[in-house]
Design a protein around this motif. Structure first.
Motif, mmCIF file in Angstrom:
data_model
loop_
_atom_site.group_PDB
_atom_site.id
_atom_site.type_symbol
_atom_site.label_atom_id
_atom_site.label_comp_id
_atom_site.label_asym_id
_atom_site.label_seq_id
_atom_site.Cartn_x
_atom_site.Cartn_y
_atom_site.Cartn_z
ATOM 1 N N TRP A 1 -7.699 -4.572 10.315
ATOM 2 C CA TRP A 1 -6.366 -5.047 9.843
ATOM 3 C C TRP A 1 -5.693 -5.824 10.837
ATOM 4 O O TRP A 1 -5.543 -5.588 12.038
ATOM 5 C CB TRP A 1 -5.373 -3.851 9.436
ATOM 6 N N ASP A 2 -4.952 -6.965 10.464
ATOM 7 C CA ASP A 2 -3.758 -7.484 11.305
ATOM 8 C C ASP A 2 -2.533 -6.837 11.294
ATOM 9 O O ASP A 2 -1.962 -6.665 10.325
ATOM 10 C CB ASP A 2 -3.599 -9.060 10.652
ATOM 11 N N ALA A 3 -2.380 -6.226 12.416
ATOM 12 C CA ALA A 3 -1.237 -5.231 12.736
ATOM 13 C C ALA A 3 0.086 -6.125 12.673
ATOM 14 O O ALA A 3 0.894 -5.440 12.471
ATOM 15 C CB ALA A 3 -1.512 -4.547 13.945
ATOM 16 N N LEU A 4 0.107 -7.117 12.650
ATOM 17 C CA LEU A 4 1.392 -8.017 12.462
ATOM 18 C C LEU A 4 1.755 -8.248 11.122
ATOM 19 O O LEU A 4 2.950 -8.366 10.738
ATOM 20 C CB LEU A 4 1.421 -9.229 13.329
ATOM 21 N N THR A 5 0.724 -8.816 10.312
ATOM 22 C CA THR A 5 1.000 -9.052 9.029
ATOM 23 C C THR A 5 0.815 -7.894 8.051
ATOM 24 O O THR A 5 1.144 -7.992 6.586
ATOM 25 C CB THR A 5 0.445 -10.218 8.725
ATOM 26 N N GLY A 6 -0.006 -6.982 8.350
ATOM 27 C CA GLY A 6 -0.679 -6.087 7.284
ATOM 28 C C GLY A 6 -1.817 -6.672 6.629
ATOM 29 O O GLY A 6 -2.482 -5.979 5.678
ATOM 30 N N ASP A 7 -2.406 -7.764 6.941
ATOM 31 C CA ASP A 7 -3.459 -8.477 6.011
ATOM 32 C C ASP A 7 -4.810 -7.756 6.515
ATOM 33 O O ASP A 7 -4.824 -7.539 7.680
ATOM 34 C CB ASP A 7 -3.560 -9.914 6.244
ATOM 35 N N VAL A 8 -5.806 -7.598 5.578
ATOM 36 C CA VAL A 8 -6.954 -7.000 5.800
ATOM 37 C C VAL A 8 -7.813 -8.372 6.350
ATOM 38 O O VAL A 8 -7.988 -9.515 5.821
ATOM 39 C CB VAL A 8 -7.840 -6.938 4.583
ATOM 40 N N LEU A 9 -8.273 -8.037 7.702
ATOM 41 C CA LEU A 9 -8.967 -9.296 8.381
ATOM 42 C C LEU A 9 -10.478 -9.070 8.044
ATOM 43 O O LEU A 9 -11.499 -10.188 7.899
ATOM 44 C CB LEU A 9 -9.188 -9.004 9.899
ATOM 45 N N HIS A 10 -11.196 -7.769 7.680
ATOM 46 C CA HIS A 10 -12.426 -7.656 7.444
ATOM 47 C C HIS A 10 -12.862 -6.261 6.748
ATOM 48 O O HIS A 10 -11.906 -5.273 7.321
ATOM 49 C CB HIS A 10 -13.398 -7.920 8.420
ATOM 50 N N SER A 11 -13.489 -6.305 5.927
ATOM 51 C CA SER A 11 -13.915 -4.824 5.349
ATOM 52 C C SER A 11 -15.259 -4.504 5.502
ATOM 53 O O SER A 11 -16.306 -5.281 5.245
ATOM 54 C CB SER A 11 -13.612 -4.708 3.593
ATOM 55 N N PHE A 12 -15.589 -3.518 6.455
ATOM 56 C CA PHE A 12 -17.052 -3.272 6.631
ATOM 57 C C PHE A 12 -17.634 -2.416 5.967
ATOM 58 O O PHE A 12 -17.259 -1.000 5.665
ATOM 59 C CB PHE A 12 -17.102 -2.722 7.977
ATOM 60 N N ASP A 13 -18.671 -2.437 4.894
ATOM 61 C CA ASP A 13 -18.942 -1.576 4.074
ATOM 62 C C ASP A 13 -20.313 -0.865 4.500
ATOM 63 O O ASP A 13 -20.977 -1.010 5.463
ATOM 64 C CB ASP A 13 -19.903 -2.373 2.803
ATOM 65 N N HIS A 14 -20.017 0.663 4.083
ATOM 66 C CA HIS A 14 -20.841 1.850 4.317
ATOM 67 C C HIS A 14 -21.583 2.208 3.048
ATOM 68 O O HIS A 14 -21.187 1.757 1.997
ATOM 69 C CB HIS A 14 -20.020 2.804 5.202
ATOM 70 N N LYS A 15 -22.414 3.330 3.369
ATOM 71 C CA LYS A 15 -23.017 3.768 1.969
ATOM 72 C C LYS A 15 -22.422 5.212 1.680
ATOM 73 O O LYS A 15 -23.101 5.855 0.890
ATOM 74 C CB LYS A 15 -24.628 3.872 2.182
ATOM 75 N N HIS A 16 -21.519 5.756 2.811
ATOM 76 C CA HIS A 16 -20.773 7.053 2.359
ATOM 77 C C HIS A 16 -19.498 7.163 2.827
ATOM 78 O O HIS A 16 -19.098 5.957 3.506
ATOM 79 C CB HIS A 16 -21.762 8.018 2.923
ATOM 80 N N ILE A 17 -18.867 8.223 2.888
ATOM 81 C CA ILE A 17 -17.324 8.280 3.407
ATOM 82 C C ILE A 17 -17.414 7.932 5.119
ATOM 83 O O ILE A 17 -18.461 8.448 5.623
ATOM 84 C CB ILE A 17 -17.135 9.708 3.357
ATOM 85 N N VAL A 18 -16.665 7.074 5.260
ATOM 86 C CA VAL A 18 -16.379 6.867 6.789
ATOM 87 C C VAL A 18 -15.299 7.754 7.155
ATOM 88 O O VAL A 18 -14.192 7.749 6.941
ATOM 89 C CB VAL A 18 -15.912 5.292 6.996
ATOM 90 N N ARG A 19 -15.685 8.673 8.339
ATOM 91 C CA ARG A 19 -14.556 9.711 8.784
ATOM 92 C C ARG A 19 -14.032 9.358 9.945
ATOM 93 O O ARG A 19 -13.079 10.084 10.426
ATOM 94 C CB ARG A 19 -15.662 10.975 8.922
ATOM 95 N N ALA A 20 -14.616 8.516 10.688
ATOM 96 C CA ALA A 20 -14.262 8.387 12.199
ATOM 97 C C ALA A 20 -14.308 6.834 12.600
ATOM 98 O O ALA A 20 -15.234 6.319 12.188
ATOM 99 C CB ALA A 20 -14.869 9.253 13.067
#
Length: 359
Positions: A88-107
């Motif tokens: 995320w861009d912490a100044l605007t709140g916009d998503v900069l990129h979404s990294f896909d996984h195959k299951h729940i991302v815990r950390a």
């Protein structure tokens, strides 16, 4: 040391589900910031000193289990049950990129140089994404022996530490070989692992025990039994003379680092405490709970007329300028009535500051 009576905390509302992770930014020219992860799917950004809400990151479609800010507080990252980690861009709140996984991302965790994002979760795979080439395939470190619960960087990004939800111990991976070089042995799964600000210690919480490890030689330095099962622990960053722990009994306890003696106990949450973290200057600490609130507890009297001076002689600005907070708030497209409420808080802050100056 005598137990000190702790002042009433700052209570931060906004999340509608349990708060499961907290992360402070270092002190920046604009102050320092606090990000929170919640099962309500919306991480939130706050002024780290006052707890005032700045903005909400909207885009996840499942519980958010982990969140972090880079060292400049310009970008945020989060890991979610929707099988993605987002930048995320912490100044605007916009998503900069979404990294896909195959299951729940815990950390998730930013590298110290801010160029990489480390993730882990139910897939039992540690991934390192190059943020300068976000579309490139990530580097996959050797498989984790269990579902990943926590991740952190140390040794100037040469080593990573991870723990699992289903087996004990915390594992240290050498990134040059991609292999486990050491395991910090614990009886119960490690639910919290924090590298101290000076890089000397690794603080872990497992079951009803808080342990401190030498971050360079990996030997056990201290081990203290807690009054209950604790889920999170954090070492005071400046003096390193005390630590906090929170867990199932809903209390946030303060302990002497050298003796393990309990020197403070804060009650206020109405559900188990899932996460605790000290602010970068050690003047306060935050706790997140099953009750959906964040509480910020002061460790000493606030002095807004003086800045903290760091060891190298530079002045750390611990107060976020009101106009800079306003800019960040506007960047998140806040509704008009919310802007008015935030402006009222800023006006009150100015009035209080002027009153102190007159005094």
């Amino acid at each position: 040391m005598d137990k000190k009576k702790v002042a009433a905390p700052l209570v931060c509302h906004g999340h509608s589900r349990p708060v499961v992770d907290l992360n402070y930014s270092p002190v920046t020219p604009d102050g320092f910031f606090l990000i929170s992860a919640s099962k309500d799917s919306t991480p939130m950004l706050r002024n780290g000193e006052t707890g005032d809400w700045i903005g909400t990151f909207e885009g996840h479609k499942g519980a958010v289990w982990s969140c972090c800010l880079d060292i400049n507080a310009l970008r945020a990252a989060s890991g979610s049950a929707d099988f993605t980690a987002k930048l995320w861009d912490a100044l605007t709140g916009d998503v900069l990129h979404s990294f896909d996984h195959k299951h729940i991302v815990r950390a998730c965790a930013f590298s110290e140089d801010t160029h990489h994002l480390l993730t882990g979760g139910f897939e039992k795979i540690l991934r390192i994404f190059d943020l300068n080439r976000p579309d490139a395939p990530p580097r996959e470190v050797d498989n984790s022996p269990g579902s990943v619960r926590t991740v952190a960087w140390l040794h100037s990004d040469q080593t990573i530490i991870s723990s699992c939800s289903d087996i004990g111990g915390a594992r240290l991976w050498d990134l040059r070989s991609g292999k486990i070089v050491q395991t910090l042995e614990t009886k119960s799964p490690v639910t919290s692992a924090e590298v101290s600000q000076d890089g000397r210690y690794i603080t872990t919480a497992d079951g009803s025990t808080v342990k401190f490890w030498d971050a360079n030689h990996f030997g056990l330095v201290k081990s203290y039994d807690m009054p209950c099962n604790v889920e999170s622990a954090s070492l005071e960053p400046k003096l390193g003379n005390k630590f906090i722990a929170g867990g199932e009994d809903m209390w946030v306890r303060v302990f002497d680092f050298h003796t393990g003696e309990e020197i403070g106990c804060n009650k206020g949450h109405h559900g188990p405490v899932h996460c605790v973290r000290f602010s970068p200057g050690g003047e306060s600490y935050a706790s997140g709970s099953e009750d959906g609130t964040i509480r910020i507890w002061q460790t000493g009297p606030l002095n807004h007329n003086e800045n903290n001076v760091s060891e190298n002689g530079q002045t750390d600005k611990l107060k976020v300028a009101a106009d800079e907070v306003t800019q960040k708030i506007e960047g998140f497209h806040v509704a008009e009535e919310e802007k008015a409420a935030e402006q009222e808080k800023i006006d009150v802050f100015h009035a209080a500051k002027e009153g102190k100056a007159d005094a």
